[in-house]
Design an enzyme around this catalytic site. Structure first.
Site, PDB file in Angstrom:
ATOM      1  N   ARG A  14       0.893  -1.170   0.000  1.00 47.39           N
ATOM      2  CA  ARG A  14       0.000   0.000   0.000  1.00 47.39           C
ATOM      3  C   ARG A  14       0.913   1.197   0.000  1.00 47.39           C
ATOM      4  O   ARG A  14       1.684   1.404   0.921  1.00 47.39           O
ATOM      5  CB  ARG A  14      -0.910  -0.042   1.237  1.00 47.39           C
ATOM      6  CG  ARG A  14      -1.780   1.204   1.420  1.00 47.39           C
ATOM      7  CD  ARG A  14      -2.840   1.307   0.335  1.00 47.39           C
ATOM      8  NE  ARG A  14      -3.658   2.497   0.571  1.00 47.39           N
ATOM      9  CZ  ARG A  14      -3.418   3.691   0.040  1.00 47.39           C
ATOM     10  NH1 ARG A  14      -2.358   3.849  -0.778  1.00 47.39           N
ATOM     11  NH2 ARG A  14      -4.187   4.713   0.301  1.00 47.39           N
ATOM     12  N   HIS A  45       2.835   7.113   5.919  1.00 47.08           N
ATOM     13  CA  HIS A  45       3.168   5.713   6.152  1.00 47.08           C
ATOM     14  C   HIS A  45       2.934   4.868   4.904  1.00 47.08           C
ATOM     15  O   HIS A  45       2.330   5.328   3.934  1.00 47.08           O
ATOM     16  CB  HIS A  45       2.350   5.148   7.322  1.00 47.08           C
ATOM     17  CG  HIS A  45       0.861   5.264   7.141  1.00 47.08           C
ATOM     18  ND1 HIS A  45       0.163   6.443   7.381  1.00 47.08           N
ATOM     19  CD2 HIS A  45      -0.081   4.366   6.750  1.00 47.08           C
ATOM     20  CE1 HIS A  45      -1.129   6.251   7.152  1.00 47.08           C
ATOM     21  NE2 HIS A  45      -1.300   5.004   6.753  1.00 47.08           N
ATOM     22  N   HIS A  67      -3.331  10.354   5.933  1.00 47.02           N
ATOM     23  CA  HIS A  67      -4.750  10.664   6.084  1.00 47.02           C
ATOM     24  C   HIS A  67      -4.874  12.028   6.758  1.00 47.02           C
ATOM     25  O   HIS A  67      -4.458  12.199   7.906  1.00 47.02           O
ATOM     26  CB  HIS A  67      -5.461   9.601   6.918  1.00 47.02           C
ATOM     27  CG  HIS A  67      -5.223   8.202   6.432  1.00 47.02           C
ATOM     28  ND1 HIS A  67      -5.700   7.764   5.219  1.00 47.02           N
ATOM     29  CD2 HIS A  67      -4.552   7.161   6.980  1.00 47.02           C
ATOM     30  CE1 HIS A  67      -5.328   6.509   5.048  1.00 47.02           C
ATOM     31  NE2 HIS A  67      -4.632   6.119   6.093  1.00 47.02           N
ATOM     32  N   GLU A 114      -5.279   6.111  12.172  1.00 47.97           N
ATOM     33  CA  GLU A 114      -5.452   4.732  11.704  1.00 47.97           C
ATOM     34  C   GLU A 114      -4.995   3.747  12.772  1.00 47.97           C
ATOM     35  O   GLU A 114      -3.861   3.816  13.255  1.00 47.97           O
ATOM     36  CB  GLU A 114      -4.648   4.516  10.426  1.00 47.97           C
ATOM     37  CG  GLU A 114      -4.642   3.085   9.886  1.00 47.97           C
ATOM     38  CD  GLU A 114      -3.821   2.968   8.616  1.00 47.97           C
ATOM     39  OE1 GLU A 114      -4.098   3.742   7.674  1.00 47.97           O
ATOM     40  OE2 GLU A 114      -2.895   2.128   8.552  1.00 47.97           O
ATOM     41  N   GLU A 129     -13.344   9.016   1.224  1.00 47.87           N
ATOM     42  CA  GLU A 129     -13.412   9.626  -0.100  1.00 47.87           C
ATOM     43  C   GLU A 129     -12.374  10.721  -0.298  1.00 47.87           C
ATOM     44  O   GLU A 129     -11.834  10.903  -1.375  1.00 47.87           O
ATOM     45  CB  GLU A 129     -14.818  10.193  -0.326  1.00 47.87           C
ATOM     46  CG  GLU A 129     -15.029  10.765  -1.719  1.00 47.87           C
ATOM     47  CD  GLU A 129     -16.468  11.180  -1.939  1.00 47.87           C
ATOM     48  OE1 GLU A 129     -16.687  12.057  -2.769  1.00 47.87           O
ATOM     49  OE2 GLU A 129     -17.368  10.636  -1.266  1.00 47.87           O
ATOM     50  N   HIS A 144       1.460   7.186   1.844  1.00 50.28           N
ATOM     51  CA  HIS A 144       0.284   8.036   1.881  1.00 50.28           C
ATOM     52  C   HIS A 144       0.081   8.576   3.292  1.00 50.28           C
ATOM     53  O   HIS A 144       0.774   8.178   4.237  1.00 50.28           O
ATOM     54  CB  HIS A 144      -0.961   7.254   1.435  1.00 50.28           C
ATOM     55  CG  HIS A 144      -1.339   6.131   2.345  1.00 50.28           C
ATOM     56  ND1 HIS A 144      -0.669   4.925   2.368  1.00 50.28           N
ATOM     57  CD2 HIS A 144      -2.325   6.021   3.280  1.00 50.28           C
ATOM     58  CE1 HIS A 144      -1.204   4.128   3.267  1.00 50.28           C
ATOM     59  NE2 HIS A 144      -2.217   4.763   3.843  1.00 50.28           N
TER      60      HIS A 144
END
Length: 394
Positions: free
Chosen positions: A89, A138, A94, A99, A161, A92
């Site tokens: 993954r 992360h 948030h 998380e 989204e 990125h």
């Protein structure tokens, strides 16, 4: 949608995500009733997460449960993610959610950086937990030659989204001249970079030992992002099941989420209770036929049956219980959007009141009251509450 319009949308959405959901609805009052919960009937609080499609890349996937899929879940969202060997993954962050994660199967590795430049690389086995505060960059990599599966839980039901900002999406849309000035390479060096978000990257299986970072050495983060929940003794053990729990008291960086692993024996019951300070997000890892009840005042009562791979959601302060009606041990991962766990259980509430008050409230004889438990039950077995309280309220 143009890049300018898209950036404006993301900025506005991220700003909205910081507001209480009632303010988002225009009431301006975070204590105003939620229209979804104030109707004559309670809405569904179940979503069949593993039966949804989500985002798929080969045999890797991410399936999500946000307010879009489960409208009641305004306080938290979740993702079931599977990575094949050699898949990551991508890097990125948030903007609007922390998380918390629980590793269900396989092995994985995370890298993370904090605002002070501290970084950490950790390897995770089944039963391990991580926590990334809001905005910490992360990535997640599958380790070894078997897939890994983990559950991600976010402290904002609206996050998905507009809450993920990926390095390929950012660099792919930045002007080459800007990148050249920033990173000291010719503008044409970025010509072959991805022009859209990659999300899942496909490469070789990472080395068994973590490789040093590009800067040459780690700058240790002040608090670790890893907790080995699977290797410790249960927080409490009962005839009807067991509970493991980790919050910020044991895992200081986990400031906004407490995680619980609950195992219920066949017939086991997590007794009627409520949480004064948090919503509850549930994921069934294994087992099934779990009857979850939700009580919402004014005689409103709803029962949903959850199976493996399903998600349940309980709003803050709402009475509820979980009963294993199946023939196998059921295992759930449960998260609360607070670092400090609080619960009030029905048995403890009744036991804290004088007998005459209970008698008059329920209109029953003294003999009935004398038979009620004198301690918190927490988890009852198929035969009832049983012995003394092994885990007094904390």
């Amino acid at each position: 949608m143009s890049d300018t319009t898209r950036r404006a949308f993301l900025g506005a959405a991220a700003g909205a995500a910081a507001l209480p959901h009632d303010a988002r609805a225009g009431t301006g009052n975070p204590n105003a009733p939620d229209p979804l919960l104030s109707g004559k009937e309670l809405p569904t609080f179940k979503f069949e997460l593993e039966k949804s499609r989500g985002k798929v890349s080969g045999s890797s996937f991410g399936k999500e449960a946000t307010v879009e899929q489960l409208p009641i879940s305004k306080g938290m969202a979740g993702v079931s993610m599977r990575l094949e060997p050699g898949v990551s993954r991508e890097l990125h962050w948030h903007a609007n959610a922390a998380e918390w994660a629980y590793v269900v199967g396989g092995r994985c590795r995370t890298t993370v950086i904090d605002p002070g430049g501290g970084s950490e690389t950790n390897d995770f086995d089944p039963g391990d937990v991580w926590y990334f505060p809001r905005g910490h960059g992360h990535s997640i990599q599958c380790l070894g030659d078997t897939p890994c599966h983990f559950i991600l839980i976010f402290d904002n039901g609206y996050f998905s989204e507009f809450g993920t900002f990926s390095v390929t999406d950012w660099i792919g849309h930045a002007p080459p001249a800007l990148l050249a000035k920033n990173l000291g390479l010719p503008a044409e060096a970025f010509a072959k970079f991805p022009k859209a978000e990659v999300y899942f990257t496909h490469g070789k299986v990472p080395p068994e030992a973590p490789a040093p970072p590009h800067q040459g050495k780690f700058r240790n983060a002040p608090d670790t992002h890893k907790y080995r929940l699977s290797v410790e003794q249960p927080h409490s053990v009962h005839a009807g099941g067991r509970e493991w729990r980790v919050g910020r008291d044991k895992f200081p960086i986990s400031n906004t989420i407490t995680g619980v692993v609950l195992e219920l024996e066949p017939g086991g019951l997590r007794e009627l209770h409520w949480h004064p300070n948090a919503d509850e997000w549930q994921y069934v890892v294994s087992g099934g036929d779990l009857d979850v009840t939700l009580f919402g005042s004014h005689g409103r009562f709803r029962v949903e049956t959850l199976g493996a791979g399903d998600v349940g959601y309980i709003p803050q302060g709402y009475g509820h219980s979980i009963e294993n009606k199946g023939k196998r041990v059921a295992k759930l991962v449960i998260a609360f959007n607070t670092g400090h766990y609080e619960a009030i259980d029905l048995s403890a509430w009744l036991a804290a009141n004088p007998d005459y008050l209970l008698r008059d409230t329920f209109g029953v004889p003294d003999g009935f009251i004398k038979q009620l438990p004198r301690h918190r039950v927490f988890v009852a077995s198929k035969d009832g509450p049983g012995g003394s309280d092994p885990n007094p309220p904390q």
